[in-house]
Every structure is written in structure tokens, then in C-alpha cells.
Enzyme design. Structure first.
Site, mmCIF file in Angstrom:
data_model
loop_
_atom_site.group_PDB
_atom_site.id
_atom_site.type_symbol
_atom_site.label_atom_id
_atom_site.label_comp_id
_atom_site.label_asym_id
_atom_site.label_seq_id
_atom_site.Cartn_x
_atom_site.Cartn_y
_atom_site.Cartn_z
ATOM 1 N N SER A 529 0.867 -1.182 0.000
ATOM 2 C CA SER A 529 0.000 0.000 0.000
ATOM 3 C C SER A 529 0.900 1.228 0.000
ATOM 4 O O SER A 529 2.061 1.155 0.411
ATOM 5 C CB SER A 529 -0.849 -0.004 1.267
ATOM 6 N N TYR A 542 -2.582 -0.560 10.348
ATOM 7 C CA TYR A 542 -2.458 -0.918 8.943
ATOM 8 C C TYR A 542 -1.092 -0.495 8.403
ATOM 9 O O TYR A 542 -0.348 -1.305 7.838
ATOM 10 C CB TYR A 542 -3.589 -0.242 8.163
#
Ligand SMILES: [Zn+2]
Length: 654
Positions: A529, A542
């Protein structure tokens, strides 16, 4: 001519594997002037009007009386040319079946020729002729084995003359030794009635039901299949392999039964599986078999002049190696039929194989080779021959990646905890009839046992693993006040530990492949990501896991480079079009609007524009952007350990 009835009956017998497999079997309908016959290489299962070729009957009849070269191969080429010339409209795409003149010599309107395994259990037995006479008397014409093509048509014509002289009509049932069944009638309905009657009468004589049931996948498959696949892949590209293990296969793996499946029964067996299987003994010592394997393959190739397609491994199962998943399955289906025939031929005195001359004829027969070529033909795609696992592939981004890789020709394993969505995706991908295959495998990336099962299922279904896409991930955002230890552990377990577990349990397949094909690279790609490259406000669980993922990527890259495994990460920007952001009820755009996170925003569109304006290229990341990055990483051979941003310029590396 109305083709609807012949299409219906063709599809009826083409469905499943009891009567025909791949391009085997053929059907026709005729009136006084012309005949529509199935084109060579077309499958009965899916045939439509365009699958038939219209031939002039007088022109086909002439073939039976013309004289041809004495050399069988020159002769078959001459007949092929005459059959092409017999087409009513020469610009038709299909080539008429080589059995067209056989269809011509039977007077009935409909002719249906199948390779029913049950009928072949009788016709490939030692007492075929006597038992056929006992079971059917004058209702059927028995034709002793004849080489297929022209010889068969001539042989049948002569036998028909004899039958007509005696019975003053044509036989509606013809039993062709070591080949199959021909049922003919002026009514399509009667063909079904007769076929059922023939099969039932033979079935009633079977000495025992076929061995049936499920067996667990044998452990040894995870090493043996990748090794076989690599050894049998030529310079033209990677092949696909698969394993079948069931009670019927187990029966014939026993040393005392091997002899009974050691040679072909019918021309189709040779066309799809070559003349003989390779038998391998396995004592449980995988390393010993791996060491001996090259020698076994060499001896087989010296004996037969080509590499084996069917490999029967004692105590393990039946493996096949072919150019595509579709060809592998056809090969396994044909050899399964051979086993069924052998098993039930015991009801009629035991198996009767083709003799050496017949085998040699088929083995070198160009006409049948054409069928093989057509059945396998496909345009070479970018990922053809490769197998990919995509974790978290049942929906969302993972689904898009799985579909994209499948379109590029890869076999795809949909690994996910969501069984319902995964199975439906698998069915949809396989429905189009592509040469590559999709498989759903229930797998939880946080569970080592389930990943071990995923590795075994992948090796058994496709024979190896070339691309691992570690995509499964979860997101639980929250500030330090909001984040519980449980939520933090959950996110870390899936996003960070899950990546490690996938590489630990799936990379062994890649290592085996490298051992037996050192020149081939494989790829592990983590879908990371942009939050793996820069911090994310109130989203640290995350971002932390994703930063860690880059650390794992670099470290795995260093460790696995000696096995030619490239390890890279892709760091996509925000996927605004996906449900995480765009869901009208619970998406982040709605949440951020309601929370007043974007100052001055009054509508969802205001919020969306605010986030899009942070991306220099003005839009969110899309699945196709990530697919392009995956293809780049797979095709290049001089980069490993990288984290590649795909963010529209939002994140730039120093
Ligand atoms: Zn046939």
C-alpha cells in the site's frame, strides 16, 4: 436441412465423459443429396450448426470406389484432399471428420458414432466377438479391429454388404472392436433408445461396480508434480501438470494390475495419452525418486521416441503433463476411461490391447495428429503456462487481479476464506472454456495448516506455482484511544504475519521448480500500500504492518535469490472506486462527510474531489494499474526486493 435434432443428440452424448471426450466421436445427418457431418476437432458437447460441414454424398461415395496410393500415409493425405473437395461450399471453415465415408456407407438418416467406455469394455476384451454375438445376435454388426480412416470405411462397407445379403437391411448397431459404437436410424429418438439398450445389456454383465470414492491428496504430490512439470517442460515454455488419486487409479497402481493398463485400447488413447504410461515406483522416499526420475524419463523417451504424458506413481496417483490445463484434464479423462474399460473387460475374459502394428499406425498418423493440434490450439498469451495463487481473491481488488491474470492466460488459484464467493468466481472463470483453469481453495493466510493445504492443492491441480500474489489484507483504522490490542493484533496477524506464512508455506514449491529448471524465475509479489511507504494518520495498525511488509520483502528477496525467486511489493494508492471508499452506505467517503473530516465539504462528491486532488495524476488507483505493475515485475529479470509505488505520483521514492 434441419440440424436441430442432430445437434441435440450430439450434445447429449458429448456431455460428461461416458460417450466422448474432447474431439472424439462424430455424428451426421443426411438426405439423398448431401450429408452434414461433425467437423474434425469440434467437441460434441458444445457443437452448433457451424460445427458441421456439408458434404456432397455422390462426391463422398466416389472416395470409397477410387483407388489411392498403397502407402497408408500418402493415401490418407489424398483422401483428406478429396474430402475437402467434397464440401458443398468450399469456404466452410471446418474440415470434415475422417470418418465421413463411414457415415456415407450407412443408409440411415442419422448416424451417431461414440466411444462409449462401457461398450468398449466389451469391445476391448479378449472375448469381444463371442460375447457380442451372445448379447446382440443379429441386432448388431461386429467389425473386427481395422485401422481408422479409409481402411475402416472400406472394412465397414464390405461388412455391410455381407450383413445386407443376409438380413436385407442395414444394421442399426455396429460394434467396432477396440474402437467404439455406431448407432444409426431414421429417427433421432430411436438412436437414444437403442444406445440405452446396448449400454444396459453390457452393464448388466459387469462383474463388479467400478471402485469409487474420494481419497485425500497424497503428500508427495507437492514435490513430485513440480519436479515432473519442470523436467517435461521443453524450451518452448512451461507445461501444466495435474494429479488424480482415486480408488480406480489406486487399483491399477498395484504391481499386479499395472500390466492391465500398460498399452492402449483404442486410437483415442494414443491420440490423447500416447502409447503407454510411465510407471514409477515410490517407496515413500521422495528424494530417492527425484534422483532416479531423470533416468526413468530418459529410458521411456528412448523406448517410445517421445516424452510420457501419463505417469503412474505407485502409492501416489496418476499424473499428466500437457500444454494447458484443458489438455491435462482431457488426458486424465481419457486415461481414466482406459482404466474403466480395463476394469470391466474382466467381465469378458480380460483386456485386449491394440497390437504393435495398430499402435504404430496411429502413432504416426497425420490425420489424427491434426485433431490433436486443433484440440490444443490457442494463441500464446503473456502468462500462458504459468500458475498464480492470489490470496484474498474472492472479491474486491484480489478478484480483479485474479481475473486479470486469468485473462493473460495464467492458471489461477483463488485462495480465500469466503467459500461461496470464491466458488462462484471459479465457476465463472472456467465457464468460458479457456485453455487455462481456475481453482478455488479455501485458505486463511493466518493459519499455517490451511496454507499447507493450499500448497498441496495447487501442486496437484496445476503442477506448480510461478506467481504468488500475497493480497489478502484487512483494515481497521483508529486513533491511539480507539485502537484495542485485539484489533491491532488482528490487523497485524493478517497483513504482516500472513505474508510471512504464505511465503513460508508456498515458496517450497518454487524451490523445487528451480532445482529442476534452474533458468526459470518465479515471483512473490506482496500487494502492499502507499501506507507501506508513508505514515497514515489514525491508521497505524495498517501502516505499521505494511511498512513491515516492505522489510519482509527486502529480506525474503535476499534469502530466496539463490532459488531464482524474485520478491517485490506493489504499493497502490487509494482504490477510490472500490467499496471501501465508494460504498454509498458505509464507504469512507460517506463516513468522512458525516464526520466533517473534510472542511467545507457538503456532498460525497466534494469529499471524493478533495481526495482525488491529492493525487498528482488526478484519480484513484485502479485494478488495471496494479495488473500492469504485476506484469512488469513478472516479465523483468533484474529487480528484486523493491517496493513499487503505483500511486499516480502521490508517493515518490527518493
Ligand atoms: Zn471413432
Amino acid at each position: 436441412m434441419d440440424l436441430s435434432e442432430i445437434i441435440e443428440i450430439s450434445r447429449l452424448y458429448g456431455a460428461g465423459t461416458d460417450f466422448a471426450i474432447a474431439g472424439g466421436g462424430n455424428t451426421s445427418v443426411k438426405d439423398s443429396g448431401s450429408m452434414f457431418i461433425k467437423a474434425s476437432g469440434v467437441s460434441l458437447r458444445t457443437i452448433g450448426p457451424e460445427g458441421f460441414v456439408e458434404l456432397s454424398r455422390p462426391a463422398v461415395r466416389q472416395i470409397l470406389s477410387r483407388s489411392y496410393s498403397a502407402d497408408p500415409f500418402t493415401r490418407e493425405a489424398e483422401i483428406k484432399a478429396d474430402l475437402m473437395a467434397a464440401r458443398v461450399s468450399p469456404d466452410t471453415a471446418g474440415r470434415p471428420s475422417v470418418e465421413a465415408s463411414l457415415h456415407e456407407s450407412i443408409e440411415y438418416r442419422y448416424v451417431v458414432h461414440t466411444h462409449s467406455w462401457a461398450v468398449n469394455a466389451l469391445l476391448c476384451s479378449r472375448t469381444a466377438r463371442e460375447e457380442a454375438a451372445k448379447l446382440f445376435g443379429a441386432e448388431a454388426l461386429f467389425l473386427g479391429y481395422t485401422d481408422p480412416g479409409y481402411s475402416l470405411a472400406k472394412g465397414l462397407e464390405a461388412a455391410l454388404r455381407g450383413y445386407r445379403a443376409e438380413h436385407h437391411r442395414d444394421p442399426k448397431v455396429v460394434l467396432m472392436q477396440n474402437h467404439g459404437l455406431v448407432v444409426s436410424s431414421d429417427s433421432a429418438r430411436e438412436i437414444q433408445v437403442l444406445t440405452e439398450e446396448v449400454v444396459n445389456r453390457i452393464n448388466r454383465r459387469f462383474h463388479a461396480p467400478l471402485p469409487a470414492g474420494d481419497l485425500p491428496l497424497p503428500e508427495a504430490a507437492r514435490v513430485l508434480l513440480p519436479a515432473l512439470r519442470m523436467m517435461l517442460s521443453g524450451p518452448e515454455g512451461l507445461k501444466t501438470a495435474a494429479l488424480r488419486a482415486d480408488p480406480l487409479v489406486s487399483h491399477f497402481l498395484l504391481p499386479e494390475n499395472r500390466e492391465k493398463v500398460s498399452l492402449p485400447f483404442t486410437p483415442d488413447d494414443i491420440v490423447y495419452c500416447k502409447s503407454a504410461p510411465l510407471f514409477l515406483d515410490f517407496t515413500g522416499d521422495t528424494e530417492a525418486l527425484l534422483t532416479a526420475l531423470p533416468g526413468h524419463l530418459e529410458r521411456y523417451t528412448t523406448r517410445w521416441g517421445y516424452a510420457p504424458k501419463i505417469i503412474l506413481i505407485g502409492g501416489v496417483g496418476m499424473a499428466a503433463v500437457e500444454d494447458s490445463k484443458r489438455s491435462v484434464e482431457t488426458c486424465l479423462d481419457v486415461f481414466t476411461n482406459l482404466m474403466k474399460i480395463s476394469y470391466q473387460s474382466e467381465s469378458f475374459g480380460g483386456p485386449h490391447f491394440l497390437d504393435e502394428a495398430a499402435i504404430h499406425f496411429i502413432d504416426t498418423w497425420e490425420v489424427e495428429n491434426y485433431r490433436r493440434a486443433v484440440a490444443k490450439k490457442s494463441d500464446r498469451k503473456r502468462l500462458e503456462g504459468r500458475t498464480a495463487i492470489v490470496t484474498g481473491a474472492a472479491q474486491g481488488f484480489g478478484k480483479g487481479i485474479a481475473e486479470g491474470l486469468f485473462r493473460e492466460g495464467a492458471n489461477v488459484v483463488i485462495a480465500d476464506v469466503n467459500e461461496q464467493a470464491g466458488r462462484s468466481l471459479e465457476a465463472g472463470m472456467n465457464a468460458a472454456g479457456a485453455a487455462n483453469g481456475a481453482l478455488f481453495a479455501a485458505a486463511d493466510v493466518a493459519d499455517p495448516v490451511s496454507l499447507d493445504g493450499l500448497a498441496l492443492a495447487t501442486a496437484a491441480a496445476f503442477g506448480g506455482l510461478d506467481i504468488l500474489i500475497s493480497n489478502a489484507g484487512v483494515l481497521r483504522a483508529g486513533s491511539l484511544e480507539e485502537m484495542s490490542a485485539e484489533s491491532f493484533d488482528f490487523v497485524t496477524r493478517v497483513n504482516y504475519t500472513g505474508y510471512f506464512l504464505c511465503v513460508k508455506h508456498l515458496s517450497p514449491i518454487m524451490k523445487v521448480q528451480h532445482r529442476f529448471r534452474p533458468g526459470a524465475y518465479t515471483d512473490i509479489i506482496q500487494i502492499n500500500s502507499k501506507s507501506g511507504l508513508q505514515g497514515s494518520n489514525k491508521n497505524f495498525a495498517y501502516a505499521g504492518g505494511k511498512f513491515g511488509g516492505v522489510g519482509l520483502t527486502q529480506s525474503f528477496a535476499l534469502e530466496l535469490v539463490e532459488h531464482a525467486i524474485k520478491v517485490n511489493a506493489i504499493c497502490p494508492g487509494n482504490f477510490f472506486e472500490g467499496p471501501l471508499w465508494s460504498d454509498p452506505k458505509s464507504g469512507l467517503f460517506v463516513q468522512y462527510l458525516n464526520a466533517g473530516k473534510v472542511p467545507g465539504a457538503r456532498t460525497i462528491d466534494d469529499v471524493r474531489r478533495f481526495y482525488e486532488s491529492k493525487v498528482p495524476m488526478g484519480r484513484g488507483c485502479r485494478v488495471e494499474d496494479v495488473l500492469r505493475a504485476i506484469l512488469y515485475i513478472v516479465e523483468q529479470v533484474y529487480e528484486t526486493g523493491q517496493a513499487l509505488p503505483v500511486t499516480g505520483g502521490q508517493v515518490m521514492l527518493a
